[in-house]
Write an enzyme that holds these catalytic residues in place. Structure first.
Site, PDB file in Angstrom:
ATOM      1  N   SER A 120      36.834  43.202  27.865  1.00  0.00           N
ATOM      2  CA  SER A 120      37.274  42.019  27.134  1.00  0.00           C
ATOM      3  C   SER A 120      36.378  41.741  25.942  1.00  0.00           C
ATOM      4  O   SER A 120      36.758  40.973  25.063  1.00  0.00           O
ATOM      5  CB  SER A 120      37.191  40.792  28.032  1.00  0.00           C
ATOM      6  OG  SER A 120      37.880  40.978  29.213  1.00  0.00           O
ATOM      7  N   ASN A 177      39.187  37.213  22.583  1.00  0.00           N
ATOM      8  CA  ASN A 177      38.219  36.405  23.330  1.00  0.00           C
ATOM      9  C   ASN A 177      37.233  35.658  22.450  1.00  0.00           C
ATOM     10  O   ASN A 177      36.616  34.696  22.889  1.00  0.00           O
ATOM     11  CB  ASN A 177      37.509  37.272  24.368  1.00  0.00           C
ATOM     12  CG  ASN A 177      38.395  37.443  25.576  1.00  0.00           C
ATOM     13  OD1 ASN A 177      38.937  36.465  26.084  1.00  0.00           O
ATOM     14  ND2 ASN A 177      38.603  38.671  26.001  1.00  0.00           N
ATOM     15  N   GLU A 237      45.129  44.834  22.517  1.00  0.00           N
ATOM     16  CA  GLU A 237      44.173  44.946  21.402  1.00  0.00           C
ATOM     17  C   GLU A 237      43.639  46.374  21.411  1.00  0.00           C
ATOM     18  O   GLU A 237      43.134  46.841  22.442  1.00  0.00           O
ATOM     19  CB  GLU A 237      42.998  43.976  21.619  1.00  0.00           C
ATOM     20  CG  GLU A 237      43.055  42.748  20.771  1.00  0.00           C
ATOM     21  CD  GLU A 237      41.831  41.846  20.945  1.00  0.00           C
ATOM     22  OE1 GLU A 237      41.489  41.150  20.007  1.00  0.00           O
ATOM     23  OE2 GLU A 237      41.219  41.832  22.035  1.00  0.00           O
ATOM     24  N   HIS A 267      42.680  47.054  25.229  1.00  0.00           N
ATOM     25  CA  HIS A 267      42.473  45.777  25.912  1.00  0.00           C
ATOM     26  C   HIS A 267      43.817  45.117  26.244  1.00  0.00           C
ATOM     27  O   HIS A 267      44.467  44.546  25.366  1.00  0.00           O
ATOM     28  CB  HIS A 267      41.619  44.869  25.012  1.00  0.00           C
ATOM     29  CG  HIS A 267      41.308  43.541  25.600  1.00  0.00           C
ATOM     30  ND1 HIS A 267      41.058  42.424  24.839  1.00  0.00           N
ATOM     31  CD2 HIS A 267      41.195  43.129  26.896  1.00  0.00           C
ATOM     32  CE1 HIS A 267      40.817  41.397  25.624  1.00  0.00           C
ATOM     33  NE2 HIS A 267      40.900  41.796  26.874  1.00  0.00           N
TER      34      HIS A 267
HETATM   35  P1  NAI Z   1      38.206  42.373  39.112  1.00  0.00           P
HETATM   36  O1  NAI Z   1      36.950  41.773  39.606  1.00  0.00           O
HETATM   37  O2  NAI Z   1      39.530  41.839  39.591  1.00  0.00           O
HETATM   38  O3  NAI Z   1      38.233  43.972  39.412  1.00  0.00           O
HETATM   39  C1  NAI Z   1      37.174  44.839  39.143  1.00  0.00           C
HETATM   40  C2  NAI Z   1      37.298  46.021  40.102  1.00  0.00           C
HETATM   41  O4  NAI Z   1      36.353  47.027  39.724  1.00  0.00           O
HETATM   42  C3  NAI Z   1      36.987  45.673  41.568  1.00  0.00           C
HETATM   43  O5  NAI Z   1      38.084  46.058  42.388  1.00  0.00           O
HETATM   44  C4  NAI Z   1      35.739  46.493  41.900  1.00  0.00           C
HETATM   45  O6  NAI Z   1      35.708  46.954  43.254  1.00  0.00           O
HETATM   46  C5  NAI Z   1      35.882  47.645  40.917  1.00  0.00           C
HETATM   47  N1  NAI Z   1      34.633  48.353  40.626  1.00  0.00           N
HETATM   48  C6  NAI Z   1      33.394  47.837  40.409  1.00  0.00           C
HETATM   49  N2  NAI Z   1      32.521  48.827  40.116  1.00  0.00           N
HETATM   50  C7  NAI Z   1      33.237  49.989  40.123  1.00  0.00           C
HETATM   51  C8  NAI Z   1      32.908  51.355  39.886  1.00  0.00           C
HETATM   52  N3  NAI Z   1      31.657  51.718  39.572  1.00  0.00           N
HETATM   53  N4  NAI Z   1      33.886  52.286  39.967  1.00  0.00           N
HETATM   54  C9  NAI Z   1      35.158  51.924  40.299  1.00  0.00           C
HETATM   55  N5  NAI Z   1      35.537  50.645  40.546  1.00  0.00           N
HETATM   56  C10 NAI Z   1      34.582  49.693  40.456  1.00  0.00           C
HETATM   57  O7  NAI Z   1      38.116  42.313  37.514  1.00  0.00           O
HETATM   58  P2  NAI Z   1      39.312  42.264  36.437  1.00  0.00           P
HETATM   59  O8  NAI Z   1      39.660  40.865  36.147  1.00  0.00           O
HETATM   60  O9  NAI Z   1      40.356  43.234  36.838  1.00  0.00           O
HETATM   61  O10 NAI Z   1      38.536  42.801  35.125  1.00  0.00           O
HETATM   62  C11 NAI Z   1      38.288  44.184  34.939  1.00  0.00           C
HETATM   63  C12 NAI Z   1      37.995  44.438  33.474  1.00  0.00           C
HETATM   64  O11 NAI Z   1      39.106  43.997  32.682  1.00  0.00           O
HETATM   65  C13 NAI Z   1      36.764  43.702  32.928  1.00  0.00           C
HETATM   66  O12 NAI Z   1      36.142  44.498  31.970  1.00  0.00           O
HETATM   67  C14 NAI Z   1      37.383  42.469  32.269  1.00  0.00           C
HETATM   68  O13 NAI Z   1      36.588  41.933  31.255  1.00  0.00           O
HETATM   69  C15 NAI Z   1      38.662  43.063  31.697  1.00  0.00           C
HETATM   70  N6  NAI Z   1      39.732  42.127  31.446  1.00  0.00           N
HETATM   71  C16 NAI Z   1      39.961  41.079  32.307  1.00  0.00           C
HETATM   72  C17 NAI Z   1      40.985  40.183  32.055  1.00  0.00           C
HETATM   73  C18 NAI Z   1      41.250  39.053  33.012  1.00  0.00           C
HETATM   74  O14 NAI Z   1      42.036  38.156  32.667  1.00  0.00           O
HETATM   75  N7  NAI Z   1      40.663  39.045  34.175  1.00  0.00           N
HETATM   76  C19 NAI Z   1      41.840  40.293  30.863  1.00  0.00           C
HETATM   77  C20 NAI Z   1      41.564  41.472  30.055  1.00  0.00           C
HETATM   78  C21 NAI Z   1      40.522  42.323  30.337  1.00  0.00           C
END
Ligand code: NAI
Length: 285
Positions: free
Chosen positions: A120, A191, A153, A141
């Protein structure tokens, strides 16, 4: 370059959504997470969305089962050779974790694979630099919820090649989404605008100016926003919101981006938003 197989790293709310839209659009998809429970939840999420699409008459039963067949979970990244043409990472918003993921992928993935991050706000150029394929590295993104939101993005790192950028623009279109190209600076555009608004909304609650519900009402009824900023923060994840504010703060060196203490406190309490069942609001499902 023609992309046939995609690998998604991280099966959380974004990774599962990304896996779904690729599988639904005809790509072979491998989905990996270090947490096997997250992998199971990710697959359930994909199934639920496809079922909803079917109930609404958007897709046929065959389309659902074909999409599910194209989605393969991966529990051990090193067990089988990686064959994906395009690998997108959606793990937690922490630079050190993402760098480690890309270091490993650079060793394991074929030389032609393109790498993308769904970050993000973190620097694409810095992540690309830990690999030997910075010209094949880009930011893609997606917005939350991925199956619904049209925008992607597309963020070029300093070394991203024209070919990589072109392939990602074509992929974005193939998913039925619209790409907007931006430069690699903290928070990109989305963001850099959204997070200070959310942070300021938290400050209005922290300073006792208004209640959580009323802050959201002001923005929904007064500014025609579909969701209030605090509801949206819960939806994004309060831990992710803090991480993004810290990146803006560090990147621009301006105190206006400092995360509100109340936002930090919610994260310390484990009230991470919708995904934890509790944030500014309480969620029962
Ligand atoms: P989340 O916390 O729901 O999921 C993250 C996942 O990554 C978890 O299932 C975790 O077990 C896994 N994980 C952690 N370390 C790992 C590794 N070394 N190898 C493989 N898996 C691993 O987070 P979310 O919300 O899905 O965010 C993920 C990314 O997307 C972040 O970079 C965030 O900034 C970005 N993002 C989030 C948005 C949102 O609205 N939440 C919108 C757009 C982008």
């Amino acid at each position: 370059m023609t992309v046939k197989e995609v690998m998604v790293i991280g099966a959380g709310q974004m990774g599962a959504g990304i896996a779904l839209v690729f599988a639904r659009s005809g790509y072979q998809v491998k989905l990996y997470d270090t947490d096997i429970e997250a992998l199971k939840r990710g697959r359930q999420y994909v199934e639920q969305i496809l079922e909803k699409d079917m109930a609404k008459g958007k897709i046929e039963a065959d389309t659902k089962s074909e999409a599910l067949d194209r989605l393969q979970p991966v529990v051990d990244l090193e067990a089988d050779p990686i064959t994906a043409d395009f690998i997108i990472e959606a793990v937690v918003e922490k630079m050190d974790v993402k760098k480690e993921v890309f270091r490993k992928l650079d060793e394991l993935a074929p030389a032609h694979s393109l790498f993308a991050t769904n970050t993000s706000s973190l620097a694409i150029t810095e992540m690309a630099a830990v690999t030997n394929r910075a010209e094949q590295f880009i930011g893609m993104h997606f917005m939350n919820p991925v199956p619904v939101m049209k925008l992607v993005e597309i963020i070029r790192g300093l070394e991203t090649s024209e070919d990589t950028c072109q392939t990602v623009k074509e992929l974005t279109e193939a998913l039925g989404k619209q790409g907007v190209e931006v430069k690699d600076f903290p928070g990109f555009v989305s963001n850099r605008l959204l997070m200070p608004m959310i942070n300021e909304a938290v400050y209005t609650v922290f300073e006792g100016i208004s209640s959580i519900e009323d802050v959201d009402q002001v923005m929904k009824l007064g500014m025609n926003h579909r969701m209030g900023p605090l509801e949206l923060a819960d939806f994004i994840g309060l831990d992710t919101c803090v991480s993004i504010m810290e990146i803006l703060h560090e990147g621009f060196g301006d105190s206006k981006y400092s995360p509100c203490p109340l936002l930090r406190q919610y994260v310390q309490a484990g009230r991470l938003g919708k995904k934890a069942g509790r944030g500014f609001y309480t969620y029962n499902d």
